[in-house]
Design a protein around this motif. Structure first.
Motif, PDB file in Angstrom:
ATOM      1  N   LEU A 225       0.762  -1.234  -0.111  1.00  0.00           N
ATOM      2  CA  LEU A 225       0.161  -0.032  -0.145  1.00  0.00           C
ATOM      3  C   LEU A 225       0.927   1.158   0.035  1.00  0.00           C
ATOM      4  CD1 LEU A 225      -2.842   1.382   0.093  1.00  0.00           C
ATOM      5  CD2 LEU A 225      -2.732   1.065   2.753  1.00  0.00           C
TER       6      LEU A 225
ATOM      7  N   TYR B 176      -6.637  -1.064  -2.932  1.00  0.00           N
ATOM      8  CA  TYR B 176      -6.678  -1.338  -1.628  1.00  0.00           C
ATOM      9  C   TYR B 176      -7.801  -0.245  -1.242  1.00  0.00           C
ATOM     10  CZ  TYR B 176      -2.687  -4.357  -1.401  1.00  0.00           C
ATOM     11  OH  TYR B 176      -1.797  -5.476  -1.624  1.00  0.00           O
ATOM     12  N   GLY B 177      -8.745  -0.821  -0.481  1.00  0.00           N
ATOM     13  CA  GLY B 177      -9.832  -0.151   0.228  1.00  0.00           C
ATOM     14  C   GLY B 177     -11.013   0.246  -0.846  1.00  0.00           C
ATOM     15  N   THR B 178     -10.998  -0.719  -1.900  1.00  0.00           N
ATOM     16  CA  THR B 178     -12.311  -0.610  -2.550  1.00  0.00           C
ATOM     17  C   THR B 178     -13.357  -1.418  -2.032  1.00  0.00           C
ATOM     18  OG1 THR B 178     -10.785  -0.527  -4.649  1.00  0.00           O
ATOM     19  CG2 THR B 178     -13.191  -1.380  -4.831  1.00  0.00           C
TER      20      THR B 178
ATOM     21  N   ALA C 102     -13.101   3.570  -7.069  1.00  0.00           N
ATOM     22  CA  ALA C 102     -12.770   3.637  -5.689  1.00  0.00           C
ATOM     23  C   ALA C 102     -14.222   3.372  -5.008  1.00  0.00           C
ATOM     24  CB  ALA C 102     -12.515   5.166  -5.279  1.00  0.00           C
TER      25      ALA C 102
END
Length: 247
Positions: free
Chosen positions: A78, A218-220, A141
């Motif tokens: 990340l 990352y974070g989707t 996102a």
């Protein structure tokens, strides 16, 4: 909202795509070049920006990194992405980077340890080609799937393009999923996929059901990703299968 994208061509060093990719609408193979007509190829095209990192940067700075007791590999990935990622609006560049990613992940030195009977170097080449086209798929996102082409559906695309029987497709799917289940290959996958701006997320929810996947940031939100895939999956899988009806 549907957007427009100009036709594009990529030429990969020392590789020629199988000419049977022309069975899919919008794809032309001419020796070392592969050309795509976006209006014909994509099922959904709502974005023309992709997150990438130059493969040489990944090779030099990410692949050598090791996980520690203080920092998980995903944390390193990340931070590496945050430090190096950029947006490209050139899909040919995405394909060029993706080919390097998947040539690395599906290299022949893995053959003795794959533990999947019958897999050859030719099968790894197939995995590399399909995965390279898959890199054009995109999840935003907010979890919405904004770019989808036939190569999302790995198993059905492989059947159409390479004339594979069901046992071979299932064997290839096992190798593909090994990037999740085999720890050494999972580590390689996390590192290599930073070049495409995220991590590989499989569309299969609980079993290896050949529903493909995408490299997502990352974070989707995975809930919306799952719901989006469920909405179009069956209809577009049938479309992919229809491309093989005249071959």
């Amino acid at each position: 909202m549907t957007t427009t994208l100009a036709p594009f061509t990529v030429e990969l060093p020392d590789h020629r795509f199988d000419p049977r990719w022309e069975r899919l609408p919008g794809i032309t193979v001419d020796g070392p070049t592969l050309s795509v007509q976006p209006e014909d190829y994509f099922f959904r095209l709502e974005s023309t920006g992709w997150r990438v990192i130059d493969w040489q940067t990944v090779t030099d700075r990410m692949l050598p990194l090791e996980e520690s007791s203080d920092e998980a590999l995903e944390q390193k990935a990340l931070r590496f992405i945050e430090d190096h990622v950029r947006i490209t609006h050139d899909p040919a560049e995405v394909l060029g980077i993706a080919w390097k990613v998947y040539s690395y992940l599906f290299r022949t030195e893995h053959l003795p340890t794959l533990d999947v009977p019958g897999i050859t170097a030719e099968h790894l080449r197939i995995l590399g080609e399909v995965s390279t086209l898959t890199a054009l798929n995109k999840v935003d996102a907010d979890g919405r799937i904004s770019v989808v082409g036939p190569a999302w559906f790995f198993g059905d695309t492989a059947r159409v393009v390479y004339d594979l029987d069901e046992p071979t497709v299932q064997a290839l799917d096992e190798v593909f999923h090994g990037g999740l289940f085999n720890e050494n290959r999972r580590i390689e996958s996390i590192k290599a996929h930073t070049a495409l701006g995220g991590r590989l997320v499989h569309g299969c929810q609980s079993t290896p059901s050949q529903k493909g996947g995408v490299v997502a940031a990352y974070g989707t939100p995975m809930g919306r990703f799952r719901d989006e895939l469920a909405q179009f999956r069956d209809q577009w899988i049938q479309a992919v299968r229809s491309y093989g009806s005249t071959t």
